[in-house]
Design a protein around this motif. Structure first.
Motif, short mmCIF file in Angstrom:
data_model
loop_
_atom_site.label_atom_id
_atom_site.label_comp_id
_atom_site.label_asym_id
_atom_site.label_seq_id
_atom_site.Cartn_x
_atom_site.Cartn_y
_atom_site.Cartn_z
N GLU A 487 0.84 -1.20 0.00
CA GLU A 487 0.00 0.00 0.00
C GLU A 487 0.88 1.25 0.00
OE1 GLU A 487 -2.97 0.41 2.94
OE2 GLU A 487 -3.90 -1.52 2.55
N LEU A 488 0.34 2.32 -0.58
CA LEU A 488 1.00 3.62 -0.49
C LEU A 488 0.69 4.20 0.88
CD1 LEU A 488 2.69 5.70 -2.07
CD2 LEU A 488 0.55 6.82 -2.68
N ARG A 489 1.64 4.11 1.79
CA ARG A 489 1.38 4.40 3.20
C ARG A 489 1.70 5.86 3.55
NH1 ARG A 489 5.02 -0.59 4.81
NH2 ARG A 489 5.57 0.83 6.51
N LEU A 587 9.46 7.01 -1.60
CA LEU A 587 9.84 7.29 -2.98
C LEU A 587 8.64 7.22 -3.92
CD1 LEU A 587 13.21 5.31 -3.16
CD2 LEU A 587 12.89 7.79 -2.97
N ALA A 588 7.76 6.23 -3.73
CA ALA A 588 6.58 6.13 -4.57
C ALA A 588 5.68 7.35 -4.40
CB ALA A 588 5.81 4.85 -4.23
N ALA A 589 5.49 7.77 -3.16
CA ALA A 589 4.65 8.95 -2.92
C ALA A 589 5.26 10.19 -3.54
CB ALA A 589 4.46 9.14 -1.42
N LEU A 590 6.58 10.33 -3.44
CA LEU A 590 7.25 11.49 -4.05
C LEU A 590 7.09 11.48 -5.56
CD1 LEU A 590 9.14 13.95 -3.93
CD2 LEU A 590 11.06 12.34 -4.03
N LEU A 591 7.26 10.33 -6.19
CA LEU A 591 7.13 10.24 -7.65
C LEU A 591 5.73 10.64 -8.11
CD1 LEU A 591 9.05 6.90 -8.19
CD2 LEU A 591 9.76 9.15 -9.04
N ARG A 639 -0.93 1.50 -7.16
CA ARG A 639 -1.56 2.81 -6.95
C ARG A 639 -2.02 3.44 -8.26
NH1 ARG A 639 -3.63 5.34 -2.42
NH2 ARG A 639 -3.69 7.58 -2.78
N GLU A 640 -1.25 3.21 -9.33
CA GLU A 640 -1.59 3.78 -10.63
C GLU A 640 -1.72 2.64 -11.65
OE1 GLU A 640 -3.00 5.24 -13.26
OE2 GLU A 640 -2.42 7.02 -12.08
N PRO A 641 -2.92 2.15 -11.89
CA PRO A 641 -3.09 1.00 -12.80
C PRO A 641 -2.81 1.33 -14.27
CG PRO A 641 -5.21 1.82 -12.05
CD PRO A 641 -4.18 2.57 -11.27
#
Length: 652
Positions: A487-489, A587-591, A639-641
């Motif tokens: 999950e994007l936490r 990192l995923a959230a920043l991207l 998060r992004e399909p």
């Protein structure tokens, strides 16, 4: 027609899902994360909330005098006096302090958690939640079972319906669940009516009994003779009362729930979440008023039942066993009044589980989902109500709706929570160097430690039941943490002005980020990292790159807010610095934030982590790092399909 059937089924399923996951009541707790907005509650006057917690606390009058008489015999009033002193001088000061330290409903658990971080703190939460679940769930089942016992003992209850205790108890538990599926305001309204009627009828029964005690001195003489004959030494009386006290610990229930439902107490208009002084004042009034009312009833009911009821009637199977005041109501005020009293007792015992349900609905969403240790739907009220009701069903069936069989577990849960609260306020006073309060609360903590240990030694089944709850919670928590690993936490991302400017300046061209684990933070380190990344990924020397560095804070946390700070090393190498519980998540959230802000799909470049994939995945779960490239990519994929909107991830 048949072609429309699946569509109709899907619509119905969608409506059901929407109803379940909706707020469900005005008490719904939505926790976007530790830095998110607090849950929304409809606020009520403190005395109404007191009635909700009081249905548990006051309902113990239904069985407490009988338990005291059975455990202490002629010493019952003295032992009850010890209970009252511990209540007023021990539990009440402790929880008044908890109300100040934890005004948002976290209870004493949050105070202890502040002393421990990382995984030991989370494990402590799980253990204490296990004992809280023991206390609250057993409150629901035991109270419903005791209500069933009062139904069976009433002379107007048809004999053909007796012997179906489990079925009747399950029906009462189901009705309680229906109330909470409807809404929290309805629960408070019912509680106010039940408490008002119950306390009024108890006042009538106790007042009549006291009059009979005063006007029949021979009964008092018989009691004092029995007391002095069996226990001539006053110090022996006190000592025996202290030994018996742990058996009376059920009379301490309700304090933890009182602070758990604090967010529902109406404060002052000028209250803020940081300083809810009006709410704190109302909660302290709630606790004090409930304790004083209960103390008066405990003393007077203990004296009257011990003096007026034959000792044999308290024995198992006797007419006063577990229902001493109901026995007096029928014997002295007639069967009609006695039946009315029974109905009020049945009602408040049935609804005693409401305060426990309210406590669970406040505590569980505050911890488990936030720590990634429960599914996301556990933030909603209605699914939790169904889960707790199902667990109550299981407990009722396993223990065959027996009050005595569940008493040990109930007392264990109550005492462990009070002991943890006493320990928490003692440590809080010690950290503030408040010597007087440290000593006072320390003495109270020692008393409750003794009481808890004595109860555990005498009734070890309570610890066994609590261990089952703790084991179940830990198992569910581990499985949930595994299932939610990708999950994007991050609940929100905030860029400081320098970081925002870095992104905005590159919005018109390709944005390249290099994931970097810093060491010396000098020019040579960044130059070498840039050269290695360029060689591994074959992009031009003049590429405009930004280094990204993540500092792991507490890897046991699940949801965090992300603050991105910008800077430049040696006037040449731009760096974005982040702090998070998990490197891949940050990192995923920043991207995604960079993509949404610049309207361009950013590229990020990694080195593959050394070591096997299983070991690296376990490192990620436990320490927030390991398998960073693959986990970051998987978080982004989920998060992004749409692959055409997903940021690019490169590993070399």
């Amino acid at each position: 027609m048949t072609g429309d059937a699946p569509v109709e089924v899907d619509r119905r399923a969608g409506r059901l899902r929407g109803w379940l996951l909706a707020a469900g009541s005005d008490q719904a707790v939505q926790h976007p994360g530790p830095h998110g907005r607090p849950p929304e509650h409809r606020h009520h006057p403190w005395w109404k909330v007191m009635c909700l917690t009081g249905v548990d606390y006051f309902s113990t009058l239904g069985y407490q005098p009988g338990i005291a008489a059975l455990a202490a015999g002629a010493l019952s009033p003295v032992a009850t006096l010890v209970l009252v002193l511990v209540t007023l001088l021990g539990a009440l000061p402790v929880y008044r302090r908890v109300a100040v330290e934890s005004p948002h409903g976290e209870g004493s658990i949050a105070m202890l958690v502040r002393l421990l971080s990382y995984w030991p703190g989370k494990l402590l939460v799980l253990v204490l939640l296990g004992f809280a679940a023991t206390d609250f769930i057993i409150t629901i089942t035991l109270s419903a079972a005791d209500a069933t016992a009062h139904i069976d003992e009433n002379p107007f209850w048809p004999s053909g319906l007796k012997g179906h205790e489990v079925l009747v108890t399950l029906l009462l538990v189901s009705l309680l669940g229906v109330v909470f599926l409807k809404g929290f305001t309805e629960a408070i309204g019912i509680a106010v009516v039940l408490v008002a009627i119950y306390l009024t009828l108890n006042a009538v029964v106790v007042a009549d009994a006291l009059w009979r005690v005063v006007t029949h001195p021979s009964a008092v003489g018989d009691w004092t003779t029995m007391l002095t004959t069996g226990h001539g030494d006053p110090w022996l009386v006190v000592g025996l009362s202290l030994l018996v006290f742990p058996k009376l610990a059920l009379g301490l229930s309700g304090f933890e729930t009182g602070v758990a439902v604090m967010p529902s107490v109406r404060g002052d208009p000028q209250d803020s979440e940081a300083r809810p002084l009006g709410r704190i004042r109302g909660a302290r009034r709630l606790l004090t008023t409930a304790a004083v009312i209960m103390s008066v009833f405990l003393i007077t009911s203990s004296v009257t039942t011990t003096v007026l009821i034959p000792p044999d009637a308290f024995q198992p199977g006797g007419p006063a066993n577990g229902r001493a005041l109901a026995y007096l109501a029928h014997a002295h005020l007639g069967e009609v009044f006695g039946t009315i009293y029974d109905l009020s007792t049945i009602g408040i015992l049935w609804f005693a589980g409401a305060s426990a349900m309210a406590g669970l609905l406040n505590l569980v969403p505050r911890y488990l989902p936030r720590y990634g240790m429960a599914p996301t739907w556990a933030r909603a009220v209605r699914p939790l109500v169904l889960v707790f009701t199902a667990v109550a069903f299981l407990i009722t069936i396993v223990f065959e709706a027996s009050v005595d069989a569940q008493g040990g577990a109930y007392a264990t849960g109550v005492l462990v929570l009070i002991t943890s609260a006493a320990t928490a306020v003692t440590l809080a006073a010690l950290r503030r160097r408040q010597r007087g309060r440290t000593v006072a609360f320390g003495v109270i903590a020692v008393i409750f430690v003794y009481t808890t240990l004595a109860n555990v030694v005498e009734r070890p089944d309570g610890v066994k039941i609590a261990a089952c709850f703790i084991g179940g919670i830990i198992l569910v928590s581990v499985l949930s943490r595994l299932m939610r690993a990708y999950e994007l936490r991050v609940d929100h991302v905030e860029l400081d002005p320098v970081a925002a400017r870095m992104i905005d300046e590159r919005a018109g061209r390709r944005i390249r980020l290099i994931a970097h684990e810093p060491d010396r933070r000098d020019e040579a380190e960044y130059r070498a990292k840039l050269a290695q990344t360029m060689a591994d990924n074959d992009f031009p020397d003049d590429s405009d790159v930004i280094f990204v560095e993540v500092t792991v804070t507490d890897p046991s946390d699940f949801e965090t807010a992300l603050l991105v700070r910008g800077g430049v090393v040696d006037g040449r190498f731009p760096v974005l610095s982040l702090a998070s519980s998990s490197v891949p998540t940050a990192l995923a959230a920043l991207l995604l934030e960079v993509r949404d802000r610049s309207r361009r799909r950013p590229h990020i470049y990694f080195e593959w982590s050394e070591g096997g994939p299983t070991r690296n995945f376990l490192r990620y779960l436990a320490f927030g790092q390991g398998a960073i490239a693959s986990v970051t990519r998987e978080i982004l994929r989920r998060r992004e399909p749409d692959p055409h909107r997903r940021p690019h991830v490169h590993a070399g």
